[in-house]
Design an enzyme around this catalytic site. Structure first.
Site, PDB file in Angstrom:
ATOM      1  N   GLU A 164       0.813  -1.219   0.000  1.00  0.00           N
ATOM      2  CA  GLU A 164       0.000   0.000   0.000  1.00  0.00           C
ATOM      3  C   GLU A 164       0.850   1.274   0.000  1.00  0.00           C
ATOM      4  O   GLU A 164       0.782   2.084   0.933  1.00  0.00           O
ATOM      5  CB  GLU A 164      -0.946   0.013   1.205  1.00  0.00           C
ATOM      6  CG  GLU A 164      -1.923  -1.129   1.226  1.00  0.00           C
ATOM      7  CD  GLU A 164      -2.933  -1.055   2.377  1.00  0.00           C
ATOM      8  OE1 GLU A 164      -3.917  -1.801   2.326  1.00  0.00           O
ATOM      9  OE2 GLU A 164      -2.725  -0.244   3.310  1.00  0.00           O
ATOM     10  N   GLU A 360      -5.103  -8.710   1.018  1.00  0.00           N
ATOM     11  CA  GLU A 360      -5.748  -8.427   2.309  1.00  0.00           C
ATOM     12  C   GLU A 360      -7.238  -8.244   2.084  1.00  0.00           C
ATOM     13  O   GLU A 360      -7.670  -7.610   1.118  1.00  0.00           O
ATOM     14  CB  GLU A 360      -5.212  -7.134   2.950  1.00  0.00           C
ATOM     15  CG  GLU A 360      -3.811  -7.210   3.507  1.00  0.00           C
ATOM     16  CD  GLU A 360      -3.370  -5.886   4.119  1.00  0.00           C
ATOM     17  OE1 GLU A 360      -4.244  -5.125   4.612  1.00  0.00           O
ATOM     18  OE2 GLU A 360      -2.158  -5.612   4.089  1.00  0.00           O
TER      19      GLU A 360
END
Length: 457
Positions: A164, A360
């Protein structure tokens, strides 16, 4: 039965700074999190800092056996840059021993390691020089990545560079949730570009070194839905996608920075400083696969007021509060599983159907002790429902031809979460903060049965 592809990766994800503990021990130097907690502990939930976290440094062997017990076949974690190279140059041999033992234990228990290099934990020695604001960070990261490939390449054949990357850009330079907690859009853009180049040069090092396996990146993707089909709302959605998704997805997969993004940055005097060979390096060093973290959609509308040149993302798009949303009240996040199908189709149709996996997906809930039964097991049916709903949408995308090879939840054992500490829990295993004991939740049993079937009933 909704079956998933053969050899599908079922597992969970965590990171070194959120799980290992031993934050100041065993030769590790401080990261920005360690120093920020030292300077401003009041910013952290219940003064829960990064020193101890879930203590996987000591308990990884038992935890890997727990993974085997629920039949996980894969697990993603990260290496702590500050542990492996405390001063950025000198290898910490104790860290090498720890990670080699950790990864070997995973293999011994039939759990494939997917290893990430950077999960928000900027070394303090580099932060003092400017962190991602300075071009020196690119070479420093490339050296660190190459060191990892050399030391652990025989145990790891699936690497990712960043988790991220947009998060440390926006949280550190726009919204104040990560150090240095400044609000400067120009700096944010430069930090983003240096991060992209650090990723690019790590990929180049991997490919030049002819290491075994594959290398990718993990991105947080929130599909963007406009409030209406008006020209203004559609433009806001386009800009939100360009800034938040395409800014990393396009260069890492397609080798190009979107012209419309460049145009937008130029119009607002936000173009980063770029070296002569940078764009060619981006073009030539593409990823082999993508990890997609998905939790919530992004709903936007045209902003009511606009600064020109822009001083924040709010000048490009505004949040839209969809009245029909279903929400996780503990995180304040919308629950919208249908977006995972849209992600699958986006990858298939717009990104050459590159191999990808859900890196995720999960549901954080506070005060889970409310759901303990007489046997001491947390009955987290809400988490099971969340995963089932998202997996149904993922299966739909795979059936439609999207090249997805796995699904990882966040997380395996309840882990520490930055400023939020242990407020919200995500794990298949409950962590007792008093003694580090782990206990299986109902969702862990459900996940084991899902893996055994390789499908949804």
């Amino acid at each position: 039965m909704k079956k998933f592809p053969e050899h599908f990766l079922w597992g969970a994800a965590t990171s070194a700074p959120q799980s290992e503990g031993h934050g100041s021990l065993n030769g590790k130097s401080p990261s920005t999190w360690d120093k920020w907690y030292e300077m401003n502990p009041e910013k952290f939930q219940k003064n829960q800092g990064p020193e101890h976290t879930s203590n996987m440094y000591e308990m990884y062997s038992e935890d890997v056996k727990r993974m085997k017990n629920i039949h996980m076949n894969s697990f993603r974690t990260s290496i702590a840059w500050t542990r492996l190279l405390p001063d950025g140059k000198t290898v910490n041999q104790e860290a090498v021993t720890f990670y080699r033992n950790y990864f070997s234990e995973l293999h011994a228990n039939g759990v494939k390691p997917i290893i990430n290099l950077f999960h928000f934990d900027m070394p303090w020695w580099l932060m003092e020089k400017g962190g991602w604001e300075t071009r020196e960070s690119i070479d420093a990261f490339s050296f660190y990545a190459t060191t990892c490939f050399e030391l652990f390449g025989d145990l790891v054949d699936q690497w990712t560079t960043f988790n991220e990357p947009m998060v440390h850009v926006e949280c550190g330079y726009l919204y104040g949730y990560h150090y240095p907690a400044v609000h400067d859009l120009k700096k944010a853009v430069q930090v983003g570009f240096h991060t992209l180049m650090a990723h690019t040069m790590a990929v180049k090092a991997f490919k030049d070194g002819k290491y075994q396996g594959q290398i990718g990146i993990i991105l947080n993707v929130s599909p963007c839905y406009p409030k209406s089909r008006s020209e203004e709302d559609l433009r806001a959605a386009e800009l939100a996608d360009l800034l938040n998704t395409k800014s990393f997805l396009d260069p890492t997969v397609l080798g190009t920075i979107p012209p419309k993004l460049v145009e937008c940055l130029a119009e607002n005097e936000l173009l980063p400083k770029v070296a002569e060979q940078d764009l060619e390096m981006i073009r030539m060093n593409l990823v082999d696969f993508i990890g997609m973290n998905y939790y919530q959609p992004r709903r936007v509308q045209a902003p009511a007021e606009v600064n020109q040149p822009a001083i924040s993302p709010a000048d490009f798009y505004d949040h839209y509060d969809w009245p029909d949303k279903k929400i996780n009240p503990y995180r304040g996040w919308e629950i919208y599983p249908e977006a995972l199908y849209d992600v699958a189709m986006m990858i298939k149709n717009d990104y050459n159907n590159i191999a990808w996996y859900v890196s995720e997906n999960g549901m954080g809930v506070a005060d889970e002790e409310r759901f303990l039964d007489q046997t001491g097991m947390i009955q987290d049916d809400y988490r099971i429902e969340f995963m089932e709903d998202h997996l149904n949408q993922l299966h739909k995308g795979i059936e439609a031809g999207s090249n997805c090879f796995g699904y990882h939840t966040w997380t395996f054992v309840d882990c520490w979460s930055w400023l939020n500490g242990y407020k919200n829990r995500y794990g298949f295993y409950r962590l007792d903060l008093e003694n580090d004991e782990r206990s299986l939740k109902k969702s862990g049993i459900w996940f084991k049965e899902l893996i055994d079937r390789n499908g949804l009933i």
